[in-house]
Every structure is written in C-alpha cells, then in structure tokens.
Design a protein around this motif. Sequence first.
Motif, PDB file in Angstrom:
ATOM      1  N   GLU A  12       0.637  -1.139  -0.253  1.00  0.00           N
ATOM      2  CA  GLU A  12       0.212  -0.098   0.009  1.00  0.00           C
ATOM      3  C   GLU A  12       0.728   1.128   0.026  1.00  0.00           C
ATOM      4  O   GLU A  12       0.354   2.313  -0.691  1.00  0.00           O
ATOM      5  CB  GLU A  12      -0.961   0.120   1.124  1.00  0.00           C
ATOM      6  N   ILE A  13       2.004   1.112   0.525  1.00  0.00           N
ATOM      7  CA  ILE A  13       2.923   2.430   0.799  1.00  0.00           C
ATOM      8  C   ILE A  13       3.330   2.559  -0.558  1.00  0.00           C
ATOM      9  O   ILE A  13       3.339   3.688  -1.191  1.00  0.00           O
ATOM     10  CB  ILE A  13       4.038   2.158   1.700  1.00  0.00           C
ATOM     11  N   LEU A  23       6.853   8.673   4.409  1.00  0.00           N
ATOM     12  CA  LEU A  23       5.794   8.203   5.516  1.00  0.00           C
ATOM     13  C   LEU A  23       6.380   8.645   6.852  1.00  0.00           C
ATOM     14  O   LEU A  23       5.369   8.891   7.629  1.00  0.00           O
ATOM     15  CB  LEU A  23       5.355   6.693   5.245  1.00  0.00           C
ATOM     16  N   ALA A  24       7.465   8.145   7.238  1.00  0.00           N
ATOM     17  CA  ALA A  24       7.955   8.503   8.482  1.00  0.00           C
ATOM     18  C   ALA A  24       7.908  10.196   8.774  1.00  0.00           C
ATOM     19  O   ALA A  24       7.560  10.428   9.844  1.00  0.00           O
ATOM     20  CB  ALA A  24       9.402   8.037   8.453  1.00  0.00           C
ATOM     21  N   GLU A  25       8.242  10.943   7.449  1.00  0.00           N
ATOM     22  CA  GLU A  25       8.380  12.267   7.852  1.00  0.00           C
ATOM     23  C   GLU A  25       6.866  12.559   8.090  1.00  0.00           C
ATOM     24  O   GLU A  25       6.790  13.496   9.015  1.00  0.00           O
ATOM     25  CB  GLU A  25       8.749  12.764   6.698  1.00  0.00           C
ATOM     26  N   GLU A  26       6.010  11.972   7.312  1.00  0.00           N
ATOM     27  CA  GLU A  26       4.567  12.501   7.598  1.00  0.00           C
ATOM     28  C   GLU A  26       4.063  12.038   9.176  1.00  0.00           C
ATOM     29  O   GLU A  26       3.301  12.823   9.784  1.00  0.00           O
ATOM     30  CB  GLU A  26       3.580  11.701   6.726  1.00  0.00           C
ATOM     31  N   LEU A  27       4.641  11.167   9.654  1.00  0.00           N
ATOM     32  CA  LEU A  27       4.279  10.683  10.869  1.00  0.00           C
ATOM     33  C   LEU A  27       5.092  11.232  12.180  1.00  0.00           C
ATOM     34  O   LEU A  27       4.776  11.291  13.240  1.00  0.00           O
ATOM     35  CB  LEU A  27       4.605   8.954  11.078  1.00  0.00           C
ATOM     36  N   GLU A  28       6.127  11.988  11.626  1.00  0.00           N
ATOM     37  CA  GLU A  28       6.992  12.694  12.576  1.00  0.00           C
ATOM     38  C   GLU A  28       7.507  11.616  13.395  1.00  0.00           C
ATOM     39  O   GLU A  28       7.813  11.895  14.693  1.00  0.00           O
ATOM     40  CB  GLU A  28       6.273  13.833  13.381  1.00  0.00           C
ATOM     41  N   ILE A  29       7.972  10.610  12.776  1.00  0.00           N
ATOM     42  CA  ILE A  29       9.029   9.675  13.282  1.00  0.00           C
ATOM     43  C   ILE A  29      10.227   9.221  12.502  1.00  0.00           C
ATOM     44  O   ILE A  29      10.198   9.872  11.311  1.00  0.00           O
ATOM     45  CB  ILE A  29       8.169   8.141  13.823  1.00  0.00           C
ATOM     46  N   ILE A  50      -4.145   5.762  11.929  1.00  0.00           N
ATOM     47  CA  ILE A  50      -5.048   6.566  11.238  1.00  0.00           C
ATOM     48  C   ILE A  50      -4.464   7.523  10.379  1.00  0.00           C
ATOM     49  O   ILE A  50      -4.749   7.681   9.237  1.00  0.00           O
ATOM     50  CB  ILE A  50      -5.835   7.553  12.216  1.00  0.00           C
ATOM     51  N   LYS A  51      -3.218   8.056  10.611  1.00  0.00           N
ATOM     52  CA  LYS A  51      -2.446   8.789   9.854  1.00  0.00           C
ATOM     53  C   LYS A  51      -1.957   8.127   8.676  1.00  0.00           C
ATOM     54  O   LYS A  51      -2.092   8.869   7.460  1.00  0.00           O
ATOM     55  CB  LYS A  51      -1.038   9.551  10.534  1.00  0.00           C
ATOM     56  N   ILE A  52      -1.328   7.128   8.858  1.00  0.00           N
ATOM     57  CA  ILE A  52      -1.067   6.326   7.502  1.00  0.00           C
ATOM     58  C   ILE A  52      -2.158   6.073   6.542  1.00  0.00           C
ATOM     59  O   ILE A  52      -2.121   6.241   5.477  1.00  0.00           O
ATOM     60  CB  ILE A  52      -0.226   4.913   8.308  1.00  0.00           C
ATOM     61  N   CYS A  53      -3.312   5.606   7.239  1.00  0.00           N
ATOM     62  CA  CYS A  53      -4.631   5.544   6.306  1.00  0.00           C
ATOM     63  C   CYS A  53      -4.956   6.717   5.793  1.00  0.00           C
ATOM     64  O   CYS A  53      -5.194   6.727   4.512  1.00  0.00           O
ATOM     65  CB  CYS A  53      -5.774   4.980   7.031  1.00  0.00           C
ATOM     66  N   GLU A  54      -4.717   7.684   6.339  1.00  0.00           N
ATOM     67  CA  GLU A  54      -4.995   8.962   5.653  1.00  0.00           C
ATOM     68  C   GLU A  54      -4.062   9.309   4.537  1.00  0.00           C
ATOM     69  O   GLU A  54      -4.266   9.978   3.348  1.00  0.00           O
ATOM     70  CB  GLU A  54      -5.144  10.345   6.739  1.00  0.00           C
ATOM     71  N   CYS A  55      -2.720   9.212   4.864  1.00  0.00           N
ATOM     72  CA  CYS A  55      -1.669   9.510   3.768  1.00  0.00           C
ATOM     73  C   CYS A  55      -1.747   8.681   2.670  1.00  0.00           C
ATOM     74  O   CYS A  55      -1.577   8.938   1.576  1.00  0.00           O
ATOM     75  CB  CYS A  55      -0.277   9.164   4.521  1.00  0.00           C
ATOM     76  N   LEU A  56      -2.292   7.392   2.660  1.00  0.00           N
ATOM     77  CA  LEU A  56      -2.328   6.293   1.834  1.00  0.00           C
ATOM     78  C   LEU A  56      -3.519   6.468   1.032  1.00  0.00           C
ATOM     79  O   LEU A  56      -3.877   5.497   0.113  1.00  0.00           O
ATOM     80  CB  LEU A  56      -1.953   4.981   2.280  1.00  0.00           C
ATOM     81  N   ASN A  57      -4.441   7.169   1.665  1.00  0.00           N
ATOM     82  CA  ASN A  57      -5.915   7.347   1.220  1.00  0.00           C
ATOM     83  C   ASN A  57      -6.750   5.952   1.013  1.00  0.00           C
ATOM     84  O   ASN A  57      -7.353   5.599   0.165  1.00  0.00           O
ATOM     85  CB  ASN A  57      -5.881   7.640  -0.446  1.00  0.00           C
ATOM     86  N   ILE A  58      -6.426   5.404   2.277  1.00  0.00           N
ATOM     87  CA  ILE A  58      -7.504   3.951   2.707  1.00  0.00           C
ATOM     88  C   ILE A  58      -8.463   4.534   3.381  1.00  0.00           C
ATOM     89  O   ILE A  58      -8.117   4.795   4.734  1.00  0.00           O
ATOM     90  CB  ILE A  58      -6.481   2.957   3.298  1.00  0.00           C
ATOM     91  N   ILE A  61     -13.119   0.890   5.836  1.00  0.00           N
ATOM     92  CA  ILE A  61     -12.722   0.182   7.230  1.00  0.00           C
ATOM     93  C   ILE A  61     -12.273  -1.243   7.312  1.00  0.00           C
ATOM     94  O   ILE A  61     -11.254  -1.308   8.089  1.00  0.00           O
ATOM     95  CB  ILE A  61     -13.932   0.369   7.988  1.00  0.00           C
ATOM     96  N   ASN A  62     -12.894  -1.921   6.398  1.00  0.00           N
ATOM     97  CA  ASN A  62     -12.258  -3.426   6.199  1.00  0.00           C
ATOM     98  C   ASN A  62     -10.755  -3.353   5.657  1.00  0.00           C
ATOM     99  O   ASN A  62      -9.860  -4.134   6.078  1.00  0.00           O
ATOM    100  CB  ASN A  62     -13.109  -4.325   5.357  1.00  0.00           C
ATOM    101  N   LYS A  63     -10.422  -2.620   4.972  1.00  0.00           N
ATOM    102  CA  LYS A  63      -9.134  -2.567   4.339  1.00  0.00           C
ATOM    103  C   LYS A  63      -8.102  -2.033   5.529  1.00  0.00           C
ATOM    104  O   LYS A  63      -7.005  -2.713   5.564  1.00  0.00           O
ATOM    105  CB  LYS A  63      -8.837  -1.725   3.202  1.00  0.00           C
TER     106      LYS A  63
END
Length: 70
Positions: A12-13, A23-29, A50-58, A61-63
């Motif tokens: 998905e990434i 993605l790590a930068e987006e998560l600030e880690i 939640i942030k990962i799902c938002e970034c990846l446009n997922i 809910i099942n996914k």
Amino acid sequence: MANINSVKLKEEIKKAGYTQVRLAEELEITQNSLSSKITGKSEFTLSEAIKICECLNITDINKRAELFLT
C-alpha cells in the motif's frame, strides 16, 4: 501485541507513491522507528495508524482492519 499485515502495508505504501522515509516524515517519527513498526518489533499508535490510512488514502474500514488488525 496486535499483528499487522506488513507485506500488505508495504504494498500500500508503494502503491500510494510513498517511501518509508517520506511516510516516516509525515508521521514525525524516524525511518528506523517506522521500519520497526512495520516489521512488528514495536506497535503503531492508534493516531499513527489513522495517519497512515489518511496518507495512503485508505478509507475502507475493512481494508484498514486488514492492515492493522490481522
């Protein structure tokens, strides 16, 4: 410890055009921290998942469950 579907998450990434560094930068880690979470050595926080799902446009809910609640 909840298991994540690391293979599917990596897919998905890539599909979303992200790298783990970006993605790590987006998560600030750090990228190392993200890698550790993807491989299951440590856990994602709810806000990170939640942030990962938002970034990846997922939005499905099942996914989301398939990725983070396997």
